[in-house]
Design a protein around this motif. Structure first.
Motif, short mmCIF file in Angstrom:
data_model
loop_
_atom_site.label_atom_id
_atom_site.label_comp_id
_atom_site.label_asym_id
_atom_site.label_seq_id
_atom_site.Cartn_x
_atom_site.Cartn_y
_atom_site.Cartn_z
N VAL A 55 5.51 -13.63 7.78
CA VAL A 55 5.95 -12.22 7.15
C VAL A 55 4.61 -11.42 7.61
O VAL A 55 3.41 -11.59 7.51
CB VAL A 55 6.07 -12.51 5.61
CG1 VAL A 55 6.03 -11.10 5.03
CG2 VAL A 55 6.86 -13.33 5.15
N ALA A 56 5.16 -10.19 7.97
CA ALA A 56 4.28 -9.10 8.43
C ALA A 56 3.36 -8.27 7.20
O ALA A 56 4.08 -8.34 6.11
CB ALA A 56 5.08 -7.85 9.31
N ALA A 57 2.50 -7.81 7.50
CA ALA A 57 1.73 -7.10 6.59
C ALA A 57 2.34 -5.69 6.25
O ALA A 57 2.76 -5.37 7.32
CB ALA A 57 0.05 -6.94 7.03
N THR A 58 2.09 -5.46 5.00
CA THR A 58 2.89 -4.20 4.75
C THR A 58 2.17 -2.93 5.38
O THR A 58 2.84 -1.68 5.43
CB THR A 58 2.68 -4.06 3.11
OG1 THR A 58 1.55 -4.05 2.60
CG2 THR A 58 3.74 -5.12 2.48
N SER A 59 1.10 -3.10 5.82
CA SER A 59 0.48 -2.16 6.54
C SER A 59 0.91 -2.01 7.93
O SER A 59 0.78 -0.86 8.39
CB SER A 59 -1.34 -2.41 6.84
OG SER A 59 -1.36 -3.54 7.46
N ALA A 60 1.69 -2.85 8.14
CA ALA A 60 2.23 -2.81 9.81
C ALA A 60 3.49 -1.41 9.90
O ALA A 60 3.83 -0.95 10.90
CB ALA A 60 2.85 -3.81 10.00
N TYR A 61 3.98 -1.12 8.47
CA TYR A 61 5.16 -0.12 8.44
C TYR A 61 5.09 0.58 7.27
O TYR A 61 4.20 0.15 6.19
CB TYR A 61 6.40 -0.98 8.92
CG TYR A 61 6.68 -2.03 7.65
CD1 TYR A 61 7.15 -1.69 6.51
CD2 TYR A 61 6.01 -3.31 7.84
CE1 TYR A 61 7.30 -2.71 5.32
CE2 TYR A 61 6.19 -4.37 6.90
CZ TYR A 61 6.84 -3.89 5.59
OH TYR A 61 6.93 -4.88 4.77
N THR A 62 5.77 1.52 7.20
CA THR A 62 5.97 2.46 6.03
C THR A 62 7.43 2.20 5.70
O THR A 62 8.40 2.67 6.72
CB THR A 62 5.50 3.68 6.09
OG1 THR A 62 4.05 3.77 6.55
CG2 THR A 62 5.71 4.52 4.78
N ARG A 63 8.10 1.99 4.34
CA ARG A 63 9.46 1.82 4.14
C ARG A 63 9.74 3.14 2.97
O ARG A 63 8.93 3.37 2.13
CB ARG A 63 9.63 0.51 3.52
CG ARG A 63 10.98 0.51 2.80
CD ARG A 63 11.16 -0.91 2.10
NE ARG A 63 11.18 -0.72 0.67
CZ ARG A 63 11.38 -1.75 0.04
NH1 ARG A 63 11.39 -2.94 0.33
NH2 ARG A 63 11.57 -1.53 -1.59
N VAL A 64 10.74 3.83 3.50
CA VAL A 64 11.24 4.86 2.61
C VAL A 64 12.84 4.87 2.23
O VAL A 64 13.60 4.34 3.13
CB VAL A 64 10.92 6.18 3.31
CG1 VAL A 64 11.55 7.31 2.51
CG2 VAL A 64 9.72 6.43 3.56
N ASN A 65 12.86 4.83 0.87
CA ASN A 65 14.43 4.82 0.52
C ASN A 65 14.79 6.15 0.39
O ASN A 65 14.26 7.01 -0.19
CB ASN A 65 14.56 4.21 -0.98
CG ASN A 65 15.91 4.22 -1.40
OD1 ASN A 65 16.82 4.83 -1.02
ND2 ASN A 65 16.06 3.50 -2.75
N ASN A 66 15.85 6.55 1.12
CA ASN A 66 16.13 7.94 1.37
C ASN A 66 17.09 8.27 0.25
O ASN A 66 17.63 9.35 0.42
CB ASN A 66 16.93 7.91 2.91
CG ASN A 66 16.00 7.77 4.07
OD1 ASN A 66 14.85 8.04 4.00
ND2 ASN A 66 16.47 6.94 4.91
#
Length: 192
Positions: free
Chosen positions: A146-157
């Motif tokens: 499982v990737a570290a959450t720092s690897a990406y930014t998630r946005v609910n549009n």
């Protein structure tokens, strides 16, 4: 049973399930499974159609999906069934994601119920759990991937779409999981 068609496997699963219920109702000892019931349960699990990619979750749970490769064209994520519970699961992956790459999911977000503090398995936005984004694009996918959450930014549009912007280059896979036998169609595409 490898050579049975999809329909034959479905009929076999239904018949085995009915046989198990009959066997259970005839079992006079409560809380004990007979050898027949255990065998029937094993057959149900083994005849459930599954995908080619093994995905391991915390707690020793395993499911199988048929991965799809992400491209700039919106691609539907194919779903398979999770044995016993018949929930739906799918996965999408891409090798060589660059920092700044953006991906859009439409219809359903990446599953985030598998993290240790989860309280919801239906609405990804009710918890602050990390989505099931794996730091590899090849199978099998395990909890340690499982990737570290720092690897990406998630946005609910807010319009039935979710975007993931990657901060770190690498290979990644996304797992979509729905608690239903009739899944919402989910598409994924690389937007840049």
């Amino acid at each position: 049973m490898q050579n049975l068609s999809k329909w034959s496997k479905g009929i076999a699963v239904v018949l085995l399930t009915l046989s198990m219920f009959v066997a259970c109702s005839n079992n006079k000892k409560k809380n004990e499974l007979s050898i027949t019931e255990i065998f029937l349960l094993f057959l149900i699990v083994e005849t459930t159609p599954r995908g080619s990619c093994e995905i391991s979750f915390s707690g020793g749970r395993t499911a199988y999906a048929n991965p799809v490769t992400i491209s700039s064209t919106a691609t539907s994520i194919p779903y398979t069934k999770v044995p016993i519970v018949s929930h739906t699961i799918g996965t999408a992956s891409l090798e060589g994601i660059a920092a700044g790459d953006v991906f859009e999911f439409t219809g359903s977000d990446v599953a985030d119920f598998d993290q240790s503090n989860s309280t919801s398995t239906t609405d990804p936005e009710t918890d602050n759990n990390a989505p099931l984004v794996y730091s590899k694009a090849t199978c099998p996918l395990t909890g340690s991937d499982v990737a570290a959450t720092s690897a990406y930014t998630r946005v609910n549009n807010g319009d039935g779409t979710w975007t993931y912007t990657f901060n770190e280059a690498g290979d990644y896979s996304f797992v979509v999981y729905q608690l239903t036998t009739s899944p919402v169609t989910t598409t994924v595409r690389k937007t840049n």
